[in-house]
Scaffold this motif. Sequence first.
Motif, short mmCIF file in Angstrom:
data_model
loop_
_atom_site.label_atom_id
_atom_site.label_comp_id
_atom_site.label_asym_id
_atom_site.label_seq_id
_atom_site.Cartn_x
_atom_site.Cartn_y
_atom_site.Cartn_z
N ARG A 87 0.86 -1.19 0.00
CA ARG A 87 0.00 0.00 0.00
C ARG A 87 0.89 1.23 0.00
N VAL A 88 0.79 2.03 -1.06
CA VAL A 88 1.60 3.23 -1.22
C VAL A 88 0.68 4.44 -1.11
N PHE A 89 0.98 5.32 -0.16
CA PHE A 89 0.13 6.48 0.09
C PHE A 89 0.51 7.66 -0.82
N GLN A 90 -0.32 8.69 -0.76
CA GLN A 90 -0.20 9.83 -1.66
C GLN A 90 1.16 10.53 -1.55
N PHE A 91 1.60 11.04 -2.69
CA PHE A 91 2.79 11.88 -2.82
C PHE A 91 4.11 11.13 -2.63
N ALA A 92 4.10 9.82 -2.62
CA ALA A 92 5.35 9.07 -2.60
C ALA A 92 6.02 9.17 -3.98
N SER A 93 7.37 9.08 -3.98
CA SER A 93 8.15 9.08 -5.21
C SER A 93 9.06 7.86 -5.19
N LEU A 94 8.81 6.92 -6.09
CA LEU A 94 9.53 5.65 -6.10
C LEU A 94 10.22 5.46 -7.45
N GLY A 95 11.53 5.13 -7.41
CA GLY A 95 12.24 4.79 -8.62
C GLY A 95 12.84 5.96 -9.39
N ALA A 96 12.91 7.13 -8.77
CA ALA A 96 13.56 8.25 -9.45
C ALA A 96 15.06 8.03 -9.53
N ALA A 97 15.72 8.79 -10.36
CA ALA A 97 17.17 8.67 -10.54
C ALA A 97 17.89 8.92 -9.23
N PRO A 98 19.00 8.22 -8.98
CA PRO A 98 19.74 8.40 -7.74
C PRO A 98 20.32 9.81 -7.62
N GLN A 99 20.44 10.26 -6.38
CA GLN A 99 21.04 11.57 -6.11
C GLN A 99 22.56 11.38 -5.98
N ASP A 100 23.18 11.11 -7.10
CA ASP A 100 24.60 10.80 -7.16
C ASP A 100 25.16 11.45 -8.42
N LYS B 114 27.72 10.88 -9.99
CA LYS B 114 28.33 9.91 -10.91
C LYS B 114 27.30 9.24 -11.80
N TYR B 115 26.03 9.37 -11.48
CA TYR B 115 24.99 8.69 -12.26
C TYR B 115 24.88 9.32 -13.64
N LYS B 116 24.95 8.48 -14.67
CA LYS B 116 24.93 8.95 -16.06
C LYS B 116 23.75 8.36 -16.83
N GLY B 117 22.67 8.05 -16.12
CA GLY B 117 21.48 7.55 -16.81
C GLY B 117 21.46 6.05 -17.02
N GLU B 118 22.34 5.30 -16.33
CA GLU B 118 22.34 3.85 -16.49
C GLU B 118 21.00 3.25 -16.07
N ASP B 119 20.69 2.08 -16.64
CA ASP B 119 19.39 1.44 -16.40
C ASP B 119 19.43 0.64 -15.10
N THR B 120 19.50 1.34 -13.98
CA THR B 120 19.53 0.69 -12.67
C THR B 120 18.12 0.46 -12.16
N THR C 240 22.95 2.39 -8.35
CA THR C 240 23.99 2.91 -9.24
C THR C 240 24.89 1.76 -9.69
N VAL C 241 25.56 1.94 -10.82
CA VAL C 241 26.46 0.90 -11.32
C VAL C 241 27.73 0.82 -10.48
N GLN C 242 28.01 1.83 -9.66
CA GLN C 242 29.16 1.77 -8.76
C GLN C 242 28.95 0.74 -7.65
N ASP C 243 27.71 0.35 -7.41
CA ASP C 243 27.39 -0.71 -6.45
C ASP C 243 26.72 -1.84 -7.24
N GLY C 244 25.72 -2.49 -6.66
CA GLY C 244 25.06 -3.59 -7.36
C GLY C 244 24.03 -3.16 -8.37
N GLY C 245 23.74 -1.86 -8.44
CA GLY C 245 22.77 -1.38 -9.40
C GLY C 245 21.32 -1.51 -8.97
N VAL C 246 21.09 -1.97 -7.72
CA VAL C 246 19.73 -2.21 -7.25
C VAL C 246 19.56 -1.63 -5.84
N THR C 247 18.53 -0.84 -5.66
CA THR C 247 18.03 -0.49 -4.33
C THR C 247 16.93 -1.49 -4.01
#
Length: 263
Positions: free
Chosen positions: A58-71, A73-79, A99-106
């Motif tokens: 259950r996801v409530f109003q105004f949540a933001s999920l899956g946006a680009a990382p705040q890094d 070094k991020y260059k738009g990779e498909d993480t 990010t690709v600098q780690d496992g690429g998955v949150t």
Amino acid sequence: MATTIHPTAVIEPGAQLGDSVTVGAYSVIGPKVRIGDGTTIGPHVVIQGRTTIGRDNRVFQFASLGAAPQDKKYKGEDTELVIGDRNLIREFVTFNTGTVQDGGVTRVGNDNWIMAYVHFGHDCQLGDHITISNSVQLAGHVTVGDWVTLGGVTLIHQFCKIGSHVMTGMGSAIAQDVPPFMITTGAPAEVRGLNSEGLRRRGFSPERLAVIKQMHKLLYRQGLTFDAAREAIAALAGTVPEADGDVALMTQFFAASTRGILR
């Protein structure tokens, strides 16, 4: 039960929604998003990136999920962002992809209770049955074990590890790894004791609790160096077979620690 999508919601081509999914007014679901059966998305939610959400969340109003990382070094990779089953995600929560600098998955596990204004940075790894109070902030690459309770406004430095069954007090500022079973408070945080009541509520027997208390004593109360405490804790294996899993949890945590143990 059929999937229900409010007429003002935007579901981009390519998005995959399971059975009995509900999407509220003005929500936006991106083209690489997959949402499992029975999940409810409230109004004004934005889900972007390569995001997979499991069943019965259950996801409530105004949540933001899956946006680009705040890094930078991020260059738009498909993480990716992966969320498990039966999680409650409250208002204004933000989870970024990896990010690709780690496992690429949150990654977020199952059966977690995540309150308002919580942020998970890129590449965070969360287990199951975690309770996270309002305004908790996790920097990138943070790992949180199972059955953890994070008090309101807890701040966790990047790359820190929080062991299973830990509880943090309100406003804790954590910059080192917190071993399993402990209670920590303060800014900077200090280990204040053992999460005994939480363990009892989860059905830990007196025999297991006795071994866990001994590990706490060796690590924090006897003036031992960390190496000496670690060796003494490892030697507890086999003394109470019922608690061998708890000893293994602690020794494995020590082996995985990269920022040093909070003492």
